[in-house]
Scaffold this active site. Structure first.
Site, PDB file in Angstrom:
ATOM      1  N   PHE A 154       0.854  -1.190   0.000  1.00  0.00           N
ATOM      2  CA  PHE A 154       0.000   0.000   0.000  1.00  0.00           C
ATOM      3  C   PHE A 154       0.888   1.238   0.000  1.00  0.00           C
ATOM      4  CE2 PHE A 154      -2.451   3.497   1.701  1.00  0.00           C
ATOM      5  CZ  PHE A 154      -3.624   3.404   0.953  1.00  0.00           C
ATOM      6  N   ASP A 239       9.254   2.747   1.661  1.00  0.00           N
ATOM      7  CA  ASP A 239       8.049   3.412   2.164  1.00  0.00           C
ATOM      8  C   ASP A 239       7.976   3.184   3.676  1.00  0.00           C
ATOM      9  OD1 ASP A 239       5.517   4.171   2.982  1.00  0.00           O
ATOM     10  OD2 ASP A 239       4.495   3.386   1.203  1.00  0.00           O
ATOM     11  N   LYS A 268       2.610   9.110   8.499  1.00  0.00           N
ATOM     12  CA  LYS A 268       1.733   8.782   9.632  1.00  0.00           C
ATOM     13  C   LYS A 268       2.174   9.305  11.003  1.00  0.00           C
ATOM     14  CE  LYS A 268      -1.148   5.130   7.860  1.00  0.00           C
ATOM     15  NZ  LYS A 268      -0.764   4.768   6.489  1.00  0.00           N
TER      16      LYS A 268
HETATM   17  C1  LIG Z   1      -0.983   5.126   5.131  1.00  0.00           C
HETATM   18  C2  LIG Z   1       0.077   4.747   4.160  1.00  0.00           C
HETATM   19  C3  LIG Z   1       0.295   5.484   2.987  1.00  0.00           C
HETATM   20  C4  LIG Z   1      -0.597   6.632   2.575  1.00  0.00           C
HETATM   21  O1  LIG Z   1      -0.540   7.705   3.459  1.00  0.00           O
HETATM   22  P1  LIG Z   1      -1.628   8.891   3.348  1.00  0.00           P
HETATM   23  O2  LIG Z   1      -1.157   9.869   4.378  1.00  0.00           O
HETATM   24  O3  LIG Z   1      -2.955   8.287   3.653  1.00  0.00           O
HETATM   25  O4  LIG Z   1      -1.548   9.414   1.978  1.00  0.00           O
HETATM   26  C5  LIG Z   1       1.351   5.133   2.191  1.00  0.00           C
HETATM   27  N1  LIG Z   1       2.148   4.087   2.486  1.00  0.00           N
HETATM   28  C6  LIG Z   1       1.978   3.358   3.609  1.00  0.00           C
HETATM   29  C7  LIG Z   1       2.915   2.230   3.916  1.00  0.00           C
HETATM   30  C8  LIG Z   1       0.924   3.648   4.465  1.00  0.00           C
HETATM   31  O5  LIG Z   1       0.725   2.896   5.551  1.00  0.00           O
END
Ligand SMILES: *Cc1c(COP(=O)(O)O)cnc(C)c1O
Length: 416
Positions: A154, A239, A268
């Site tokens: 994700f 990420d 986050k």
């Molecule tokens: C939550 C998340 C995102 C997206 O972040 P947003 O602030 O909602 O755009 C991207 N990568 C990972 C691994 C995430 O957990």
């Protein structure tokens, strides 16, 4: 104030009138794009939140890993209040102090060289993807435009990051997606090697797949990816949106593997609940984004940067990371014990630090609901995994209460 765990709570049937009224207004007015839990939260302190009717809950989700130090942490709140009285916003037409001080801390903690600020995880990943293409162009490798990403990953909801996301359910209906994004199974080095070629710009990977069900990378995977990328002339992008800021017991997830990525993203937990994201990269990659090539109006805003500066300062205390590791092991051990007792219902308990998933043999939605009815908050990562990402200030007793609520939600009697 009623404690939903107290025996009298069920008998007295406290009013839900305020919450019901708010949810009705939400149903009429908000875009219906979320599957929301039926709870209107009004106030929070540490690991506790209260709903619009005054009921108290133990928050073991922590805004999906966005609250490393819990709700309304006094030091972070004080830093934000001081900044609110000083300067709210100037845009990146000018310099502002909190953003610069925050960059220094992130570079010190990561060993990388340059920081860029934005407002969310998707934007931070979008910046990583743009960084990789531009860096390859600067290297004279203009054919290197493709990205290797992973199934069940994700990375966000913008068109580029939703393309990078390896879950069709997030992509359906938004086609055509970005060309040149390949997905291979997570942890499958041979598949990465097969996908890698003269058109590969970068590999984008999560140290633990968060939304994909809290799945840690296999031992040695990130190190092997680093070597493979070096060999092939591709960038390695990590990420860290969910795993960063100490969540896994190290400041950044990639530090468990002892590697240095070409770039990584944060969001986050960075602002302890205020919206700020970051893209951190090496000197060489950073050189590709010269003036005018990328930007953000609100990115690194003084107020969100002040929140992040206070958050990162707290997270850099060595005792904090050590306690995340100790508490994470305590929580995971208790959940694994429950898994061993209920092999028919619990498939696996896994994670690192205070990012933990419990995979069930059944749909986890109703289980999360029954935990909530007992006053404990969590959510789903994938269809069958219950996710816990509490504040680092969570206590052993609170984690025990979470395990007990899960046990009862699975309709298993407590032991003894
Ligand atoms: C939550 C998340 C995102 C997206 O972040 P947003 O602030 O909602 O755009 C991207 N990568 C990972 C691994 C995430 O957990």
């Amino acid at each position: 104030m009623l404690n939903p765990l107290s025996p009298t709570a069920a008998v007295q049937r406290p009013s839900t009138a305020q919450s019901q009224a708010w949810m009705e207004r939400a149903r009429i007015n908000l875009l219906q794009n979320y599957k929301q839990q039926p709870l209107v939260l009004e106030r929070g302190q540490g690991t506790r939140v209260w709903d619009a009717d005054g009921r108290e809950y133990l928050d073991l989700l922590g805004g999906i890993a966005t609250l490393p130090f819990g709700h309304c942490h006094p030091e972070i709140t004080a830093a934000v209040k001081a900044q609110l009285d000083k300067l709210w916003h100037v845009s990146n037409v000018f310099y502002s102090e909190p953003q610069i001080a925050l960059a220094e801390k992130l570079l010190l903690a990561s060993g990388l060289d340059r920081a860029f600020f934005c407002n969310s995880g998707a934007e931070a990943n979008e910046a990583l993807l743009k960084l990789a293409r531009k860096t390859q162009k600067e290297r004279g490798q203009k054919e290197r435009v493709e990205f290797i990403c992973f199934e069940r990953s994700f990375h966000g909801r913008t068109l580029a990051t939703v393309t990078a996301t390896g879950q069709p359910k997030y992509q359906q209906g938004f086609e055509p997606l970005l060309p040149g994004v390949l997905h291979v199974p997570y942890g499958d080095l041979a598949a990465v090697r097969r996908a890698m070629g003269p058109r590969t710009a970068a590999v984008l990977v999560e140290p633990i797949q968060g939304e994909g069900g809290v799945r840690p990378a296999p031992e040695g995977f990130l190190r092997a990816l680093r070597a493979l990328c070096d060999e092939a002339g591709a960038l390695l992008l990590v990420d860290e949106v969910q795993t960063g800021l100490g969540r896994t017991g190290r400041m950044f997830g990639f530090q468990h593997a002892g590697i240095r990525p070409d770039g990584f993203s944060l969001a986050k937990g960075l602002g302890n609940g205020l919206p700020i994201g970051a893209m951190v990269c090496t000197e060489e990659a950073g050189r590709a984004l010269v003036p005018g090539t990328h930007g953000s109006t609100f990115g690194g805003n003084p107020v969100t940067a002040a929140a992040a500066l206070a958050t990162v300062t707290l997270a850099m205390e060595p005792s904090v990371l050590a306690s995340v590791r100790t508490k994470g092991e305590y929580f995971l051990t208790g959940l694994r014990r429950l898994a061993a007792e209920l092999p028919g219902q619990v498939v696996d308990a896994r994670g690192q630090g205070l990012l933990i998933g419990v995979e069930l043999a059944v749909d986890a939605g109703p289980v999360v609901g029954r935990m909530r009815e007992q006053g404990v908050l969590s959510n789903l990562a994938g269809e069958r995994t219950v996710r816990f990402a509490p504040a680092y200030t969570v206590t052993d007793e609170e984690m025990d209460r979470g395990i007990l609520a899960l046990r009862r939600a699975l309709a298993a009697p407590p032991p003894g």
